[in-house]
Structure formats: C-alpha cells, structure tokens
Design an enzyme around this catalytic site. Sequence first.
Site, PDB file in Angstrom:
ATOM      1  N   ASP A   1       0.855  -1.062   0.061  1.00  0.00           N
ATOM      2  CA  ASP A   1       0.052  -0.085   0.036  1.00  0.00           C
ATOM      3  C   ASP A   1       0.919   1.197   0.094  1.00  0.00           C
ATOM      4  OD1 ASP A   1      -2.248  -1.602   0.019  1.00  0.00           O
ATOM      5  OD2 ASP A   1      -2.603  -1.394   2.213  1.00  0.00           O
ATOM      6  N   ARG A   2       0.181   2.340  -0.517  1.00  0.00           N
ATOM      7  CA  ARG A   2       1.061   3.698  -0.574  1.00  0.00           C
ATOM      8  C   ARG A   2       1.747   4.020   0.776  1.00  0.00           C
ATOM      9  NH1 ARG A   2       0.100   9.168  -2.740  1.00  0.00           N
ATOM     10  NH2 ARG A   2      -1.809   8.344  -3.804  1.00  0.00           N
TER      11      ARG A   2
END
Length: 247
Positions: A60-61
Amino acid sequence: MTPQEIEARLLYRDGLMLVLDKPAGLPVHAGPGGGDNLERYFQFLRFGLPRPPALAHRLDRDTSGCLVLGRHPKALRKLGKLFQEGRVEKIYWAVVRGRPAEAAGRIERPLKKLSTKTGGWRMVIADDGQHAVTDYRLLGSGDDVSWIECRPRTGRTHQIRVHLASLGCPILGDTQYGDADRARGAKLHLHSRSVSLPLYPSRAAITVTAGPPAHMQAALAACGYSRLQHEADQQADRADGGDAARP
C-alpha cells in the site's frame, strides 16, 4: 528521487530479484490521476540489463519496508509462482492502539471490498468475502499502544489493517479503519519488516530485513523497541546492501 536515492534503498540484489526498502507515502505505481510513484525510478535499477525491473507484488502507498522486484520476465514468473503458492514468508510490524486480549493468535475473517457513498471503497469483514488469515503476536506494549508482529497467510487488500482493527486495535495513523480521532495527521505505522523466499532449490531461503522507518521510531520505543535494536537493524540493512553490490 535521484538515481543515488533509489539505489540507496536497495537491500538485496542478485541475478533474479531486487528487494527495496519502500518509503511510506509513495505509491508503487501510478494511479488513475497519475502523480509520483516508485515505478518511475526503476529505470535506475537496471544494473546492465536491457529493461528495468518490475513489481513482483504490491505494498500500500502508506506501508514501508521490503518490496520485491523481478529483474526480467523469467524471474517475475518464478517470483509470481512463489507468491501465488504462499511460499513467501512475510513479516510485518505494526504499532496499534490498545492491546489485543490474547498475546498471540490467528485472525481468520473473510474480507470484501465495499463501495462507499462518497465514491470510494473500503474493505470489510463479511461472510461472503474472500478467505483471509493473519497470524499475530505481541512484541511489546506501552501506554495505550502495542507493537505487533503479523504474518499474513493470504494476501488480501488491507488485510492486516482490517484484521487488527477487528481485534479493537487499529493501527496508529489508520484513519480509514478506526484511528481517526487520535491519529489525525499521523503516518500509518505499518512496516514490511522482512521477506523470505525459497528462490533457489539448492540453497536456503533468502531472507531480507528492513529496519523500521523514522516515523515509527517513537511509537516503537514506547513499546520497548530500543536504540540498540535500531542500530542492529541498520547494521543488518548495510550488510544486505553489501550483498546487493554483487551482480
């Protein structure tokens, strides 16, 4: 990010794969709206090959830590098979609000993507969702925070975040899954601590470790993670980098 900066994040390198220490806050690839992303810097990691490496999996970011890249199509197929067959051991560290009722256990709750009224989406626990399993254990705790090791046995979107929130222990900075009131403005405290891959049949599994990022240091220290441990992590990362210097 300069070529020197992306190369400084290299934890491991051999003929088939690279392992990067992904920074928190940078998506691994461009979204619909474009913007900065990690993939745009892979061109600086060719090391003599005709094409840049490519993602073998995703983070994830806002998650930091170990990210595996394949150096060419054959390597990506081999790595993809290892991930698909569940033969890659992944360890994550999280700092959460509160403390789980049990010091160790298995969370086995199916997950489903749910659209929101605002046009976005989130993952929810649902009987008709996809099978999802996370093993966890408590590594330390402090005043209303806990340091937890997670070993996901499946690879569902936001799995660790939702599973820990289901214990009543949302991850610090995770406003989407329950830490909105007390962590507004804080970065997500979720880190891909290590990966272990049986990449070569005649050799032991390759294990690569990433020290926790700066934004998690204070919360980890409150849970018992010491400066000595951090220094040992830095030395281990440098040792991995030394191995990575070999073609």
